[in-house]
Design a protein around this motif. Structure first.
Motif, short mmCIF file in Angstrom:
data_model
loop_
_atom_site.label_atom_id
_atom_site.label_comp_id
_atom_site.label_asym_id
_atom_site.label_seq_id
_atom_site.Cartn_x
_atom_site.Cartn_y
_atom_site.Cartn_z
N GLU A 141 0.83 -1.20 0.00
CA GLU A 141 0.00 0.00 0.00
C GLU A 141 0.87 1.26 0.00
OE1 GLU A 141 -4.11 1.18 2.19
OE2 GLU A 141 -2.47 0.58 3.50
N ARG A 163 -3.99 5.56 4.50
CA ARG A 163 -3.66 4.22 4.99
C ARG A 163 -4.56 3.84 6.17
NH1 ARG A 163 2.67 3.26 5.54
NH2 ARG A 163 1.93 1.13 5.63
N PRO A 170 -6.96 -0.99 -2.87
CA PRO A 170 -6.35 -0.04 -3.81
C PRO A 170 -7.38 0.80 -4.55
CG PRO A 170 -6.22 -2.28 -4.67
CD PRO A 170 -6.70 -2.40 -3.26
#
Length: 220
Positions: A141, A163, A170
């Motif tokens: 990520e 995050r 995604p």
């Protein structure tokens, strides 16, 4: 596969569909039902005399014959995307193809969210494998975000917030970045994105649906 797009002119689509047939009776039958599938008239078509169920069955048969012709020439891959949104007819057609898969060099690739489980996965005569994709790891990520966002103190705050809410999805990351671009809160600089204002007061949508909803709301 036939060399035209869905928004091509009907004459171009008709030429491509007619080329399927050749001179054989089976080919003409395939062309007839493919024309009907695309809503293009076919001369002397018997459709007014047939029930909707019969027409549907014949379209399925014609499609299977077309796939068989292609598979005879070379191995064939059929891709069904977003099957978690598929209607009952599409799901039933997929099950109809299950026996066909066993007889020809064909691979059916089904892309879906986890809640979709085709019946053919439970059939003993159909080889079936499932590949489940997990959420992005923290490392992956971070790599995705670093690919899009340039280094900077403000941008690092954006990355931390993304995050926190993305759960490794995604699609959430990419759609939210698109939203910020559309709102003018992000801009491209040197091939990467940078913030045009402070992130602290910027509300963050909770989940992909909320992000997509905001993007849709911005349309005229």
């Amino acid at each position: 596969a036939l060399g035209f797009e869905m928004d091509s002119a009907s004459q171009e689509i008709s030429r491509s569909l007619t080329s399927l047939g050749g001179d054989g009776s089976e080919g003409r039958e395939i062309s007839r039902y493919m024309h009907h599938l695309f809503g293009i008239p076919w001369p002397d078509a018997p459709f007014p005399d047939l029930s909707p169920e019969t027409i549907k069955d014949n379209i399925w048969i014609a499609t299977r014959r077309l796939y068989a012709r292609w598979a005879f020439e070379k191995p064939l891959v059929l891709v069904f995307e977003n099957m978690h949104w598929a209607d009952g007819g599409t799901v039933a057609f997929l099950e109809y193809l299950a026996g066909f898969v066993s007889d020809f060099p064909v691979m059916v690739l089904i892309v879906s969210r986890q809640q979709f489980k085709p019946e053919l996965a439970r059939r003993s005569d159909v080889p079936f494998s499932e590949l489940a994709l997990s959420p992005l790891s923290k490392t992956a990520e971070r790599q995705l975000l670093d690919h899009y966002i340039r280094p900077g103190a403000k941008e690092e705050g954006l990355i931390r917030r993304l995050r926190k809410f993305s759960d490794g999805n995604p699609l959430f990351v990419e759609e939210f970045l698109h939203l910020l671009l559309e709102e003018g809160k992000l801009e491209f600089s040197g091939g990467k994105m940078r913030l045009t204002e402070d992130i602290q007061d910027m509300p963050l949508p909770a989940g992909v649906s909320a992000v997509l909803g905001q993007r849709i709301d911005r349309l005229e």
